[in-house]
Design an enzyme around this catalytic site. Structure first.
Site, PDB file in Angstrom:
ATOM      1  CG  ASN A 137      53.820  73.979  49.895  1.00 60.91           C
ATOM      2  OD1 ASN A 137      54.549  73.698  49.076  1.00 60.91           O
ATOM      3  ND2 ASN A 137      52.719  73.296  50.445  1.00 60.91           N
ATOM      4  CG  HIS A 139      54.644  71.092  46.374  1.00 61.16           C
ATOM      5  ND1 HIS A 139      53.449  71.923  46.724  1.00 61.16           N
ATOM      6  CD2 HIS A 139      55.055  71.262  45.119  1.00 61.16           C
ATOM      7  CE1 HIS A 139      53.120  72.493  45.640  1.00 61.16           C
ATOM      8  NE2 HIS A 139      53.857  72.012  44.436  1.00 61.16           N
ATOM      9  CD  GLU A 144      51.189  69.741  48.609  1.00 63.22           C
ATOM     10  OE1 GLU A 144      52.291  70.709  49.009  1.00 63.22           O
ATOM     11  OE2 GLU A 144      50.262  70.043  48.405  1.00 63.22           O
TER      12      GLU A 144
HETATM   13  C1  GLP Z   1      52.630  72.001  40.844  1.00 63.48           C
HETATM   14  C2  GLP Z   1      53.420  70.765  40.299  1.00 63.48           C
HETATM   15  C3  GLP Z   1      55.068  70.879  40.795  1.00 63.48           C
HETATM   16  C4  GLP Z   1      55.516  72.347  40.515  1.00 63.48           C
HETATM   17  C5  GLP Z   1      54.864  73.394  41.148  1.00 63.48           C
HETATM   18  C6  GLP Z   1      55.379  74.644  41.079  1.00 63.48           C
HETATM   19  O1  GLP Z   1      52.335  71.779  42.311  1.00 63.48           O
HETATM   20  N1  GLP Z   1      53.102  69.371  40.856  1.00 63.48           N
HETATM   21  O2  GLP Z   1      55.814  69.836  40.107  1.00 63.48           O
HETATM   22  O3  GLP Z   1      56.838  72.230  40.674  1.00 63.48           O
HETATM   23  O4  GLP Z   1      53.257  73.051  40.833  1.00 63.48           O
HETATM   24  O5  GLP Z   1      54.844  75.315  39.951  1.00 63.48           O
HETATM   25  P1  GLP Z   1      55.112  76.641  39.102  1.00 63.48           P
HETATM   26  O6  GLP Z   1      56.347  76.389  38.514  1.00 63.48           O
HETATM   27  O7  GLP Z   1      53.901  76.989  38.543  1.00 63.48           O
HETATM   28  O8  GLP Z   1      55.089  77.567  40.443  1.00 63.48           O
END
Ligand code: GLP
Length: 245
Positions: A137, A139, A144
């Site tokens: 989304n 973030h 968020e």
């Molecule tokens: C979590 C972390 C973020 C990260 C996101 C995406 O929510 N807090 O810092 O960027 O996941 O994760 P992924 O790389 O597994 O898609």
């Protein structure tokens, strides 16, 4: 903003690791901002390999992580402290006391957030290079979609979308913590350089909205458009919806 499109996750990881490694070589006592999630794992593997070869020295590097789940102990296998130990710190010559992750077990979360900001700003002198991933989304860290951009480290309530995305790491969805302590957008934007890694077709809509859409706290990563020194390294699946090729 510089955007690099790579063939796949492995190439993305190598490219991003090369950029991070060059910065450590130029400033051996740099402050490195670190992220969790699956996106930077390959990058960390490359840094470990470079350290093994003797090409990288972490003995003077200090690190500060973006976020931590509220209520998880450092020893919990889904805590971000545990993740960092297993995916990076245990395999390089960094000093444990030079690594920082927010304390998910702090009795007073507000005080912990204030401590973390003071650490970053006053004791560390800010972040030299911040590694970032991005949620589905948009973030960044655990900031968020919202009506405002949070400035400093803050307690965030995770959205349903993030809980669903992160449930894959837990035994059940119910085990995913509902809150986290997260560096603010202001902390991230004050980093002197940002390297974002993004991979997979399921991130393509967020990439398009973040980098070619309006700058809005509803798409937290969009703020990176106004940072003076951002490098986005993405695989071609994640970057497939960008109109600039
Ligand atoms: C979590 C972390 C973020 C990260 C996101 C995406 O929510 N807090 O810092 O960027 O996941 O994760 P992924 O790389 O597994 O898609």
């Amino acid at each position: 903003m510089k955007i690099y499109v790579t063939e796949n996750y492995e190439q993305m990881s190598k490219k991003a690791a090369g950029i991070v490694a060059a910065n450590i070589q130029l400033k051996p006592d740099c402050v490195l901002g670190l992220a969790t999630g699956s996106s930077p794992v390959g990058l960390y593997k490359e840094l470990i390999a470079a350290c093994d070869r003797g090409d990288l020295d972490f003995s003077q590097v200090r690190t500060v992580n973006l976020d931590e789940y509220a209520g998880l102990a450092p020893t919990h296998d889904q805590s971000y402290r545990y993740f960092m130990q297993k995916n990076l710190f245990d395999h390089i010559n960094i000093k444990r006391e030079n690594t920082n992750v927010p304390n998910g077990l702090a009795e007073d979360y507000e005080a912990e957030c204030a401590r973390y900001d003071k650490l970053i700003r006053e004791e560390m002198g800010g972040i030299d290079i911040q590694v970032l991933g991005m949620g589905h989304n948009g973030h960044i860290a655990f900031n968020e979609p919202s009506d405002t951009f949070a400035s400093g480290t803050n307690v965030v309530t995770l959205t349903e979308s993030t809980i669903n995305a992160n449930a894959r790491f837990f035994e059940s969805r119910d085990d995913v913590p509902r809150q986290a302590l997260s560096m603010g957008i202001g902390d991230i934007m004050r980093a002197r350089m940002i390297v974002m890694v993004v991979s997979g077709a399921e991130k393509a809509d967020a990439v398009k909205a973040a980098f070619e859409g309006p700058i809005t706290p509803q798409m937290p990563a969009s703020i990176l458009q106004v940072h003076p020194n951002v490098v986005v390294v993405g695989d071609k699946a994640a970057m497939s919806k960008l109109s600039v090729k």
